[in-house]
Enzyme design. Structure first.
Site, mmCIF file in Angstrom:
data_model
loop_
_atom_site.group_PDB
_atom_site.id
_atom_site.type_symbol
_atom_site.label_atom_id
_atom_site.label_comp_id
_atom_site.label_asym_id
_atom_site.label_seq_id
_atom_site.Cartn_x
_atom_site.Cartn_y
_atom_site.Cartn_z
ATOM 1 N N TYR A 128 5.410 4.890 -6.922
ATOM 2 C CA TYR A 128 6.849 4.897 -6.647
ATOM 3 C C TYR A 128 7.596 5.345 -7.886
ATOM 4 O O TYR A 128 7.212 4.999 -9.008
ATOM 5 C CB TYR A 128 7.345 3.489 -6.286
ATOM 6 N N TYR A 167 -2.168 2.839 -2.832
ATOM 7 C CA TYR A 167 -2.045 2.317 -4.199
ATOM 8 C C TYR A 167 -2.546 0.869 -4.282
ATOM 9 O O TYR A 167 -2.538 0.146 -3.287
ATOM 10 C CB TYR A 167 -0.605 2.427 -4.709
ATOM 11 N N ARG A 177 -3.104 -0.848 -0.799
ATOM 12 C CA ARG A 177 -2.269 -0.659 0.388
ATOM 13 C C ARG A 177 -2.634 0.658 1.051
ATOM 14 O O ARG A 177 -2.782 1.679 0.382
ATOM 15 C CB ARG A 177 -0.773 -0.583 0.020
ATOM 16 N N HIS A 180 1.645 4.355 3.552
ATOM 17 C CA HIS A 180 2.691 3.868 4.467
ATOM 18 C C HIS A 180 4.053 4.383 4.037
ATOM 19 O O HIS A 180 4.271 4.711 2.874
ATOM 20 C CB HIS A 180 2.696 2.331 4.532
ATOM 21 N N HIS A 182 8.107 3.176 4.137
ATOM 22 C CA HIS A 182 9.035 2.077 4.397
ATOM 23 C C HIS A 182 10.233 2.649 5.150
ATOM 24 O O HIS A 182 10.740 3.721 4.792
ATOM 25 C CB HIS A 182 9.526 1.460 3.091
HETATM 26 O O1 LIG Z 1 5.380 -7.937 -0.464
HETATM 27 C C1 LIG Z 1 4.777 -7.445 -1.395
HETATM 28 O O2 LIG Z 1 4.481 -8.086 -2.376
HETATM 29 C C2 LIG Z 1 4.376 -6.019 -1.297
HETATM 30 C C3 LIG Z 1 3.459 -5.481 -2.148
HETATM 31 C C4 LIG Z 1 3.068 -4.168 -2.021
HETATM 32 C C5 LIG Z 1 3.627 -3.384 -1.038
HETATM 33 O O3 LIG Z 1 3.279 -2.115 -0.841
HETATM 34 C C6 LIG Z 1 4.562 -3.935 -0.186
HETATM 35 O O4 LIG Z 1 5.094 -3.108 0.744
HETATM 36 C C7 LIG Z 1 4.933 -5.243 -0.303
#
Ligand SMILES: O=C(O)c1ccc(O)c(O)c1
Length: 261
Positions: A128, A167, A177, A180, A182
């Site tokens: 990110y 990542y 993860r 994805h 968001h």
């Molecule tokens: O809620 C979390 O901590 C969290 C961590 C990594 C992510 O990619 C996410 O979307 C949420």
């Protein structure tokens, strides 16, 4: 950059066993939540513990009249280029280009028109553009990872972007993860905002992800995974994915706020 120390905790194999156990428990007849709502605290997804209310909830009149009649985002907030994350900088971002489109619908299948849809994501290397992300993957100077658009008369939104990379996220040992996006969708009032994540079909990380699996209902989980749509792929340019979103009702697309309810 020095890599951060590895977290201790469960291995992915132990996490998979924990996911299977949690799913079994969610199937039990005594499960306290409606079948399509994830539990507000889901132990395998560690941080939900800290976000779950630990005191009785305070009743509020919801929504307040002012929230229903107040201003909402609209046409003046979005420029013609905001939906194309590949054209927000002077140069081209690195990565596989994708087109993601779908319809925003209410519980009765009616289009939700003229509403703001926001998208944020990691770059194609899984990083990110945010100071808190210190993952040792390259930043892309030509990719910020934020986009927005308004739904049209048919409730359709559309983005052009690059496919995000997976990542690591330290929930357990070797936790990654899946790729994805968001998303945030506004409904017909400022108070109606659905924040969720869209996943890619066939991603080998999907069965191992506690965030996706915090949605313990299989059908509801499947609604978070887009479909590859060859008709949407643009020759010589991008691969197409279709993802429809239902804001409420029994076929709702699940929201992250369910963790904070
Ligand atoms: O809620 C979390 O901590 C969290 C961590 C990594 C992510 O990619 C996410 O979307 C949420």
């Amino acid at each position: 950059m020095t890599p951060l120390p590895l977290p201790d905790g469960l291995t992915q194999q132990e996490m998979d066993a924990e996911l299977a156990k949690a799913e079994e428990a969610a199937r039990a007849p005594a499960a306290p939540t409606a079948p399509y709502h994830p539990p507000i605290a889901y132990p395998p997804y560690r941080s939900t513990h800290h976000r779950t209310p630990h005191a009785p909830l305070v009743a509020v009149r919801d929504p307040e009249a002012v929230e229903l009649t107040g201003p909402v985002f609209g046409g003046t907030d979005v420029t013609a280029l905001d939906h194309d994350l590949t054209r927000q900088h002077a140069g081209e971002p690195i990565g596989e280009r994708i087109t993601v489109t779908g319809r925003v619908l209410d519980r009765r299948g009616r289009p939700v028109r003229g509403q703001l849809v926001e998208l944020w994501q990691a770059n194609s290397a899984g990083r990110y553009a945010h100071r808190l992300d210190q993952h040792l993957a390259p930043l892309d100077p030509n990719f910020t990872g934020f986009g927005r658009c308004l739904t049209d008369d048919d409730g359709t939104y559309s983005f052009t972007t690059v496919r995000p990379g997976a990542y690591p996220w330290r929930n357990h040992i070797n936790a990654w993860r899946p790729a994805h996006l968001h998303f945030s969708f506004f409904g017909t009032a400022f108070t109606q905002r659905l924040v969720t994540q869209m996943y890619f079909p066939g991603d080998p990380l999907l069965p191992h992800d506690p965030v996706l699996h915090s949605v313990t209902d299989e059908a509801a989980r499947a609604r978070l995974v887009a479909a590859y749509d060859h008709g949407l792929s643009v020759p010589e340019w991008s691969l197409g994915y279709r993802w429809d979103v239902v804001l409420d009702g029994p076929s709702a697309t699940l929201t992250e706020e369910d963790h904070a309810r």
